[in-house]
Enzyme design. Structure first.
Site, mmCIF file in Angstrom:
data_model
loop_
_atom_site.group_PDB
_atom_site.id
_atom_site.type_symbol
_atom_site.label_atom_id
_atom_site.label_comp_id
_atom_site.label_asym_id
_atom_site.label_seq_id
_atom_site.Cartn_x
_atom_site.Cartn_y
_atom_site.Cartn_z
ATOM 1 N N GLU A 19 -6.845 89.345 78.296
ATOM 2 C CA GLU A 19 -8.232 89.034 78.650
ATOM 3 C C GLU A 19 -9.092 90.292 78.723
ATOM 4 O OE1 GLU A 19 -7.764 86.623 82.240
ATOM 5 O OE2 GLU A 19 -7.690 84.848 80.960
ATOM 6 N N ASP A 53 -2.120 78.391 82.104
ATOM 7 C CA ASP A 53 -2.798 79.070 83.202
ATOM 8 C C ASP A 53 -2.989 78.178 84.433
ATOM 9 O OD1 ASP A 53 -4.130 80.950 84.617
ATOM 10 O OD2 ASP A 53 -6.034 80.741 83.563
ATOM 11 N N GLU A 102 -7.627 77.432 91.783
ATOM 12 C CA GLU A 102 -8.633 77.661 90.746
ATOM 13 C C GLU A 102 -8.907 76.411 89.916
ATOM 14 O OE1 GLU A 102 -7.558 80.857 88.134
ATOM 15 O OE2 GLU A 102 -9.120 80.389 86.676
HETATM 16 O O1 GCW Z 1 -6.250 82.200 85.896
HETATM 17 C C1 GCW Z 1 -6.941 83.077 85.065
HETATM 18 C C2 GCW Z 1 -8.197 83.338 85.757
HETATM 19 C C3 GCW Z 1 -8.666 84.767 85.721
HETATM 20 C C4 GCW Z 1 -7.478 85.654 86.056
HETATM 21 C C5 GCW Z 1 -6.427 85.464 84.989
HETATM 22 C C6 GCW Z 1 -5.149 86.253 85.273
HETATM 23 C C7 GCW Z 1 -7.370 87.674 87.335
HETATM 24 O O2 GCW Z 1 -9.199 82.478 85.282
HETATM 25 O O3 GCW Z 1 -9.688 84.889 86.658
HETATM 26 O O4 GCW Z 1 -7.829 87.005 86.198
HETATM 27 O O5 GCW Z 1 -6.048 84.128 84.901
HETATM 28 O O6 GCW Z 1 -4.226 85.664 85.801
HETATM 29 O O7 GCW Z 1 -5.092 87.422 84.953
#
Ligand code: GCW
Length: 719
Positions: free
Chosen positions: A310, A384, A412
């Site tokens: 990311e 995720d 989240e």
């Molecule tokens: O879950 C996702 C999130 C990001 C997060 C990323 C990760 C810290 O949307 O906000 O960043 O994964 O786990 O690195």
């Protein structure tokens, strides 16, 4: 050795005369409430306990913390001030001691197999007096045992014939704070970061101590203070001093501090031109940085790293692989006994491959290439932290590389702070999943325990849901997710349902009028969320950026895998991501037994159906219904389940303190409204794609699809 010091406390419990006070409760005390036990329980137990410490070392701070905690707990639960005694063991004493104490040794307790953190709680006789012994091989073990004893008493279980033996199955039991230096918390829904970096290191909020107590009480032994999307500033001298102040507060509770390291820190704060892991200057910079940190924090745990994920920098920027990156850092912390936790949460937008396959593709070839003080941290699923994901294919696939589990405690993708979703069943489902890596019974739990491949390092990380909110976690029931995370990090085989019962008793009191109803609500809650958000194996349908409300229609974001349409692939004919051989073949990343099961639509568990298969709208499911009818029914069911939870909660009104009752009640109303929104918006969209009418008896969405699409939440928390 074996000096019996006058750290004694006694407590006399009078028979049932203590009224149970109707305390106002705001949730700050978590599960460490120590409220007066109900009179009938007090009367039944007729506890007449004296706490005594065998102290082998006056500087054994964790043992002294254990004494403090027992005194505080007994005083609260039994309502009497705790007088201090002399050296002799009193009848009915609670005796705390390590195996070095001769009179503990004489009891021949099974301490041999328990390591430094395990404990024994046993009814025994010392100096001819009946006592309750809490024994361990170290002060921290005594502290864990003391918390266990306190919880036992809080739950209204007596001191009779105790024989409890427990030791953690994982070495690293960590919280990961995604906390930024400006006190915002990425994906944090419980206020600001509890770390007041500005006032540290001088001002140490009392809350830090309560944080440590809460964590120690559930066996958590480490905390990563800063966001994995890290700033290099965390590694500068002023911030190291701040982290050191926190480490000082946590150390007496057996909790180590760790930091997330920004890969490009040698450039950003070190003045180097590169962060190439094979550049000697870079390695020297990290070594000097590690030395500097260890001078300030001698028991510093090590670094957590998010690299090449990311947009974060990483070794691949220099054409080096993850192992080369991790091993360079590992060499820097090795002389100090530190470790590197290297995250496997990677995916690249340049990579057209199914996102669910990318971590495995990157890491599997590196099995056996990591230094022995590196552990690879893998999220529970391949995408995720969705309301449901099948277990990550890396579990079981890296026999020569220790893997640790990363769960998310903050919700989240499960309704953030307000939706009630107990995550115990989610954790349990993943931990109990069978990888078949070494035949049947090779559960994910056994993989991470090291039972399968003999990993030396083992661990679990939980992305914290803690903030400055008075109740720490944004709601009473969110506290349960912190609690169950700790329990499962201690014992990945723990039962989610049993833990929910314990939590309820500690949180609301051991009241038979409360516990079964709370357990039922909790047990049903996560499945309800799955049903109204992402039923039948769907995933990642949340609207852009905030991941809160529905956005299955989103299709125009820069990166393909940010768009919900990428995940559901719905069209006129059907819905779901074909991950079999005719599609991305992600199933091939699993062991053959698992791959076969997921490859066949008939043997794929329905809960994972659309994760692995693109299924026709008119295909029949087990219920005999068509996929379309079943999908609609699940959404409606989810909304109904929230209504059931709400009704069940309302029956508890007479039994639960006003403030906590009312807050949960209101949150459940919010959840009901939003579950309906999820259902209606999703069905409005699915109808438009499938071209099918809602089955008879199903209510039409309240608004039109464009109206749902127009809803936006520009200032949502947790960005
Ligand atoms: O879950 C996702 C999130 C990001 C997060 C990323 C990760 C810290 O949307 O906000 O960043 O994964 O786990 O690195």
């Amino acid at each position: 050795m074996g000096r019996l010091i006058a750290w004694c406390a006694a407590l006399f419990l009078t028979l049932g005369v203590l009224p149970v006070a109707a305390h106002a409760e705001d949730g700050y005390d978590l599960w460490l409430r120590y409220r007066p036990l109900p009179a009938d329980i007090q009367a039944r137990d007729r506890v007449r306990a004296t706490a005594v410490v065998f102290d082998v070392d006056r500087h054994d701070i964790p043992t002294l913390k254990a004494v403090d905690e027992i005194e505080r707990a007994l005083e609260g639960m039994l309502g009497a001030a705790v007088p201090t005694y002399g050296q002799a063991v009193q009848a009915n004493a609670i005796v705390l001691g390590t195996s070095a104490e001769p009179r503990i040794k004489a009891l021949n307790l099974p301490l041999g197999q328990l390591g430094t953190e395990g404990y024994v709680i046993r009814s025994a006789t010392i100096d001819g007096k009946p006592v309750t012994v809490v024994a361990a091989n170290s002060g921290v073990g005594v502290l864990y045992g003391s918390f266990a004893l306190i919880q036992h008493l809080q739950r209204g279980l007596g001191l009779d014939r105790l024989d409890i033996v427990s030791a953690p199955k994982l070495k690293l039991r960590l919280l990961n704070h995604w906390d930024n230096l400006d006190r915002t918390v990425e994906r944090g829904y419980a206020g600001q970061s509890i770390w007041d970096w500005w006032k540290l290191p001088d001002f140490r909020e009392p809350r830090y101590t309560d944080y440590a107590r809460a964590n120690a009480s559930i066996g958590i032994n480490g905390t990563v203070l800063n966001n994995v999307n890290a700033k290099a500033d965390s590694l500068t001298a002023p911030y190291i001093a701040k982290a050191a102040a926190l480490a000082d507060v946590f150390r007496p509770y057996g909790i180590k501090v760790y930091l997330s390291a920004r890969w490009s820190a040698p450039i950003e704060i070190g003045g180097l031109r590169t962060a190439d892991p094979l550049d000697p200057q870079v390695a020297a910079w990290w070594k000097a940085k590690a030395d500097e940190i260890y001078r300030a924090i001698p028991d510093f745990g090590g670094f957590l790293v998010k690299a090449n994920s990311e947009g974060q920098p990483g070794p691949q920027d220099y054409k080096r692989n993850h192992a080369e990156g991790a091993n360079m850092l590992a060499a820097a912390v090795r002389p100090h006994g530190g470790i590197i936790m290297w995250r496997a949460f990677v995916y690249q937008h340049e990579n057209p491959e199914d996102r669910a396959k990318q971590a495995y593709d990157d890491f599997k070839p590196l099995d056996g290439k990591f230094a022995d003080n590196v552990i690879v941290q893998v999220k529970n699923g391949a995408i995720d932290f969705q309301p449901r994901e099948p277990f990550h294919p890396l579990f079981g696939a890296m026999p020569k590389t220790p893997l640790m589990m990363e769960f998310q405690i903050t919700k989240e993708y499960l309704g953030m702070a307000t939706h009630l979703a107990y995550l115990g069943p989610l954790y349990e489902e993943v931990l109990q999943a069978d990888t078949f890596a070494k035949g049947k019974g090779s559960t994910v739990a056994r993989v991470i325990e090291g039972a399968l491949d003999g990993y030396k390092l083992t661990g679990m990380a939980g992305v914290a849901n803690i903030g400055t909110d008075r109740d720490w976690s944004g709601s009473t029931f969110n506290q349960a997710n912190w609690f169950v995370y700790g329990r499962m990090a201690w014992n990945p085989e723990a039962s989610a349902k049993q833990v929910s019962g314990e939590w309820s008793e500690l949180t609301f009191g051991p009241d038979p009028a409360i516990t079964p109803a709370v357990v039922n609500i909790m047990t049903a809650s996560r499945e309800a969320v799955v049903n109204y958000m992402t039923p039948l194996g769907l995933a990642h349908l949340m609207a852009t950026s905030h991941h809160f409300g529905p956005g299955p229609w989103v299709k125009d974001l820069a990166r393909p895998e940010w768009n919900p349409v990428y995940y559901h692939k719905a069209d006129r004919n059907g819905i779901g991501y074909d991950r079999t051989r005719t599609g991305s073949d992600a199933v091939a990343q699993y062991a053959p037994e698992v791959a076969r099961m997921f490859a066949d639509v008939k043997t794929t568990p329905e809960r994972d159906l659309l994760w692995f298969h693109h299924v026709g709208w008119d295909d029949r499911l087990k219920s005999g219904k068509t996929l379309w009818d079943e999908l609609v029914a699940r959404y409606t069911l989810g909304v109904g389940e929230v209504a059931d939870m709400h009704r069940a909660w309302r029956t508890l009104a007479p039994h639960i303190d006003r403030e906590r009752f009312a807050k949960t009640d209101t949150f459940l109303s919010i959840q009901q409204k939003e579950a309906q929104w999820w259902r209606d918006a999703s069905l409005a969209y699915w109808t438009s794609v499938s071209g099918r009418p809602l089955p008879a008896g199903e209510t039409a969405p309240a608004k039109t699809l464009p109206e749902y699409e127009a809803i936006s939440w520009p200032y949502e928390p947790g960005r």
